[in-house]
Design an enzyme around this catalytic site. Sequence first.
Site, PDB file in Angstrom:
ATOM      1  N   GLU B  30       0.871  -1.180   0.000  1.00  0.00           N
ATOM      2  CA  GLU B  30       0.000   0.000   0.000  1.00  0.00           C
ATOM      3  C   GLU B  30       0.902   1.222   0.000  1.00  0.00           C
ATOM      4  OE1 GLU B  30      -2.496  -0.014   3.490  1.00  0.00           O
ATOM      5  OE2 GLU B  30      -2.679  -2.180   3.365  1.00  0.00           O
ATOM      6  N   ARG B  73      -6.717  -1.477  -5.422  1.00  0.00           N
ATOM      7  CA  ARG B  73      -7.587  -0.453  -4.857  1.00  0.00           C
ATOM      8  C   ARG B  73      -6.913   0.909  -5.027  1.00  0.00           C
ATOM      9  NH1 ARG B  73      -8.738   0.568   1.489  1.00  0.00           N
ATOM     10  NH2 ARG B  73     -10.274   2.223   1.251  1.00  0.00           N
ATOM     11  N   TYR B  75      -7.518   4.946  -4.104  1.00  0.00           N
ATOM     12  CA  TYR B  75      -8.376   5.781  -3.263  1.00  0.00           C
ATOM     13  C   TYR B  75      -7.631   7.003  -2.761  1.00  0.00           C
ATOM     14  CZ  TYR B  75      -6.123   2.824   0.326  1.00  0.00           C
ATOM     15  OH  TYR B  75      -5.221   2.134   1.092  1.00  0.00           O
ATOM     16  N   ASP B  77      -6.712   8.953   0.470  1.00  0.00           N
ATOM     17  CA  ASP B  77      -6.614   8.650   1.893  1.00  0.00           C
ATOM     18  C   ASP B  77      -6.678   9.930   2.724  1.00  0.00           C
ATOM     19  OD1 ASP B  77      -6.435   6.931   4.007  1.00  0.00           O
ATOM     20  OD2 ASP B  77      -4.261   6.716   3.932  1.00  0.00           O
ATOM     21  N   TRP B 465     -12.166  -6.032  -0.540  1.00  0.00           N
ATOM     22  CA  TRP B 465     -11.184  -7.113  -0.691  1.00  0.00           C
ATOM     23  C   TRP B 465     -11.831  -8.497  -0.675  1.00  0.00           C
ATOM     24  CZ3 TRP B 465      -6.917  -5.593  -2.726  1.00  0.00           C
ATOM     25  CH2 TRP B 465      -6.370  -4.355  -2.399  1.00  0.00           C
TER      26      TRP B 465
END
Lengths: 67, 512
Positions: B30, B73, B75, B77, B465
Site C-alpha cells: 500500500e 484499490r 483511493y 486517503d 477485498w
Amino acid sequence: MPQRFAHSQGQTHGADGNGGEERQTVRRQDADRMSMQALDDVLDDIQSVMESNAQEYVEGFVQKGGQ
Amino acid sequence: MPQLRDSGNDDGGTHGCVRDEGFERIFGLETEYGVSVTGSDVPLDAGRIAMEMFRPVISRSRSTNTYLSNGSRLYLDVGSHPEYATAEARDPLDALAQDAAGEAVMRRLALDAQRRLASRHGDDVTVHVFKNNVDSAGHSFGCHENYLVRRSLSLRSIERELLPFLISRQVFSGSGHVMQGGFRITQRADHLDEAVSSATTRARPMVNTRDEPHADPGRFRRLHVIIGDSNRSQWATMMKLATTHLVLCVIEQSARMNLPSRLSACALADPGHANRAVSRDASGVNPCMELEDSLDFARDGGTGAQERADKGLVSAVAMQRRYLAVVTDFLDAHGAQVAASLVRTDVDEVLRQWRWALDCLEDGNHGALASRVDWAAKARLFGRVRGRNADVPLRRLEQLDMDYHDIANGKVYGSLVRHGLLEEMLDGGEVRRAMEHPPTNTRAALRGAFVRAANDAGMRYSCDWTQVALVGGHRAEAMLLDPFDSRPTRQYRHVMDELMGGRGDGESSSAR
C-alpha cells in the site's frame, strides 16, 4: 534487462564477480570512473531542475496528515 | 466478519490444510503518495491537487474509493494522499509489477490533472507526485507491506525475531533522505516510535498488528509492516518482500513446531533507538544496534569476526548476516517447500543478491550498491553535485531528493536509469500488462474480471477485498474469502451471470 529473480533466467547477477583482490580493486576504479562520467551526463540532463527555484519547490510540498 | 470457513468452494477444502503446512503467502503493498504543484499563478494545496487528480475517478464511480480491473484499490486517503494498494500477489515479482502499475496509474492521473490545471492557472503548472515518505514540514506517510502469516505466529516473536530484521534490512531497502543534520539511509526512522502497536496515525509503530486478515481469521493474520520506505528501485522493492518472506518462513516454522527459533537471540534492547541509529549509519558496519542479550547472540555466532557482539552492540550488516545465515540453514532443510511457495521467484537468486548487498557494504563498495539501492544511488549523486560545487545549498539537494521520487514529472530517477546508473527490472510491457491484469493465481483475478465486466456493462456495483456485489436492479453478491483461490465459486458465477444478463441498463458504480 532480464528478469533477474525469475526462474529459468540462468545466472544474471553481474556485480558479484570473482578474481583476485587486486583485479577487483582495478575493476572498481574503472567502474567508478565510468560512473563519474555518467553522473555528469545526468547532471546535464537535469540542468533545468538545477536552475529552478529550489526553495519554492521544496517548501511548496506540505502534505499534512497521513496514514 | 462473516463465517469464513464456508466459502462455497467445490472441493472438500483439503488444500487449506496443506497451505497451513506450507509456506505460501499473500503479498501486498500500500503506497501513499504526496502531491504538490509548481508554476501555478495561485497557491494550490495538497487537497485541491488530489481532488483534481481524482476528478475522473469520482465521475466514473461517484467515490474517491475504487477498485480497478487489475484488482487493485485506488483511493484518496486521509490527509489528501492518493493511495494505491496492490492486488493480492503470491509472488514478490507479481507484487512488484502491481506496484509499478500503481506508479503508472498515478502518473496518468497526475498528467491529466496537470492539463486541466494548466488551462486555469497557466501553462507552467507542473504536478508533482512523490513516492516518498516525508514532506518539507516533516509530515510522514507510508509504504505499508502486507504479508499474510499463519495464526500461530505470535506478536512476541514478531517483535523479538522479526523487528531486528526489519530495522537492519534498511541497509539495502532504505530510500535515503538528505536533511538538516545530515544524510539518513531511511526516510522514516526519525518518525517512528513504538515497536508494535495497533494504531497507525497517532503513534507511529513499526509493525501494525490490527487483526484484519481479509481471509480466514482462524488460520491467518495480516502482518502490516509500516517501518519500510517507499522505493523507486525495483530491486529494493523485490528484495524487501522476498527476504522478509524468507525470514517469516523461519519464524512460522518454529511456531508450528513449537520450538524456539535461533532468531530470538537477535532481540533488541530498544528498537526505536536502533532504528534511528541504523538510519544514521550509511556505512552499515558500525556497531549501533543494542542487543537485549549479547551473550545469547554471540553463542550462535559461528566464526566470523562480524559476528562478535561487541559490548552488546552489533552493526546492521552483522545483524543481516545472522538472518542470512539462519535463513540459509533453514533452506538446507526446507528449501523445496519454500521454493514451492513461490511460483516465479528463484530463492537462490534472492540469497545471492542478499549476500551481494552485504558484501558491498562490508567492502565499502557503495558504487556497486548505488546501482540497485535507493539511498546509495542518491548519496552517489549528491556526492557528485558537491564535488562540482562544494557550496551547493541544502535546499538544492533536498529538491533533487524529492525529484527522485516524483513519478509524474521527476527527472533524476529516469536519467539515472537511462545512463545505466540504476537498474530497472521490469520493462514497459510488463507494467502495462499489470495495469490491466491482476495476478492470475489469487482471488484478485476474480475481482479484476468482475470490475472489468461491470464497467463494460455500465452496471452499478460495489466491491471490497472480500466481496463483489451488484447493486440497484440486479442485486447479487459473492464473498471471496480465500485470497489464494482464483477459482470462481457458485456465488461468483451467479454474480457474473447477472452481470451479463443485465448488461447496459445502468450507468454508474461505486466501491466501498
